[in-house]
Write an enzyme that holds these catalytic residues in place. Structure first.
Site, mmCIF file in Angstrom:
data_model
loop_
_atom_site.group_PDB
_atom_site.id
_atom_site.type_symbol
_atom_site.label_atom_id
_atom_site.label_comp_id
_atom_site.label_asym_id
_atom_site.label_seq_id
_atom_site.Cartn_x
_atom_site.Cartn_y
_atom_site.Cartn_z
ATOM 1 N N ALA A 12 -2.604 13.998 5.276
ATOM 2 C CA ALA A 12 -1.422 13.418 5.913
ATOM 3 C C ALA A 12 -0.180 14.228 5.555
ATOM 4 O O ALA A 12 -0.088 14.810 4.468
ATOM 5 C CB ALA A 12 -1.244 11.969 5.464
ATOM 6 N N LEU A 74 -4.185 7.180 4.324
ATOM 7 C CA LEU A 74 -4.757 7.000 5.661
ATOM 8 C C LEU A 74 -3.931 5.996 6.466
ATOM 9 O O LEU A 74 -3.087 5.293 5.919
ATOM 10 C CB LEU A 74 -6.200 6.508 5.537
ATOM 11 N N LYS A 97 1.199 2.152 1.091
ATOM 12 C CA LYS A 97 1.591 0.844 1.588
ATOM 13 C C LYS A 97 1.613 0.868 3.125
ATOM 14 O O LYS A 97 1.751 1.938 3.715
ATOM 15 C CB LYS A 97 2.955 0.441 1.010
#
Length: 325
Positions: A12, A74, A97
């Protein structure tokens, strides 16, 4: 000091720009492995961590005996599944989160954490920053007198990126899941109180909330917050009491949105303009502090300060806001 070897599930952008470098820089931590099927995405991590091991599947990383702890960035709807798989593989978990899409989903995570003895936490980083520890200290010392109002704003504009997971309902998007954890959790962290009633006005696009004005009654104060993914960027938190106020000017993305500053406004006896003192924390990286706190917990040197029980309370408040809508 025993080094904690970290793996990251997925390449990411946030992991590449913030958490990967933080793990690499933290004392007692080593960024050992990354799971991604895209060699191109791995390049960004190899630039600052040349010896990182690349696995082409999440399962291979979880099976890697060198990895002690796993950071999970993710999409939101995958957090519970992969947190559970990571603990089943015998590895500690730090998950982005919101860790769940509903407060009740924390129960299985808490049970698995307790059963395995592993550290399992949401990557809620702001309590690790000294500006928030100072705000809590001032509140508890009565520096602003009786608290009357907590006022919080967190906004940005990602309308040009409709493929962003925050703009997609199937990936758990929306402003409240994304940044409500900060606007809600920060007030709870400083005061230690929980909401008794919540009211919400929410605007949606593509079935995700893009604007939410949430107010709440806490036992001893009133709360008001705005989260939005369709407004000019703004971050600000004010704890407003009878005798003064505490204001944080870069409360959530300190060092990125701006320099972390805390203003303490105090009444002056006998009248006159209130006194204002400003504290600053230039160069403090809350992500590094988070990784180092996690490492101390893994080594058994200290309790991890942000428990699943605490973040479950924040998710419960998000649930209350959606129910109030």
């Amino acid at each position: 000091m025993k080094t904690v070897n970290w793996g990251i599930l997925g390449a990411a952008n946030f992991a590449k720009q913030h958490m990967g470098p933080a793990i690499h820089a933290a004392k007692g931590a080593r960024l050992a492995a990354l799971a991604t099927s895209s060699p191109e995405k791995a390049h960004g991590f190899q630039e600052f961590c040349p010896d990182i091991k690349i696995h082409d599947s999440y399962e291979m990383l979880l099976a890697d005996p060198e990895v002690d702890a796993v950071y999970i960035p993710l999409p939101n709807h995958l957090h519970v599944e992969w947190s559970q798989k990571t603990m089943r593989a015998g590895k500690h978990v730090l998950c982005e989160k919101p860790m769940t899409m509903g407060a009740s989903e924390f129960d299985n995570l808490i049970a698995m954490r307790d059963e395995t003895g592993l550290i399992c936490a949401e990557a809620y980083m702001i309590p690790h920053h000294p500006q928030w520890q100072r705000a809590k200290e001032l509140y508890e010392a009565g520096s602003i007198g009786d608290l009357v109002l907590v006022d919080v704003v967190f906004s940005y504009d990602n309308s040009a990126d409709q493929h962003n997971i925050r703009n997609r309902p199937e990936t758990g998007g929306g402003s409240l899941p994304d940044i409500g954890v900060y606007t809600f959790g920060s007030g709870r962290f400083v005061t230690g109180e929980e909401p008794e009633a919540v009211q919400a006005r929410i605007k949606r696009e593509n079935n995700v909330d893009v604007f939410a004005h949430v107010t709440a009654d806490f036992p001893s104060f009133r709360y008001s917050s705005v989260t939005s993914m369709r407004m000019h960027p703004r971050q600000e938190v004010t704890f407003h009491g009878r005798d003064g106020l505490v204001r944080l000017t870069a409360p959530f993305n300190a060092g990125v949105f701006g320099e972390a500053q805390l203003e303490l406004h105090k009444n002056v006896h006998g009248g006159g303009a209130p006194s204002v003192t400003i504290e600053r924390w230039p160069g403090v990286n809350q992500y590094v502090l988070q990784v180092e706190a996690f490492g101390r917990a893994v080594r058994g040197d200290a309790e991890y300060p942000v428990t699943l029980e605490f973040v479950k309370g924040t998710q419960a408040m998000i649930d209350m806001a959606f129910e109030a809508e």
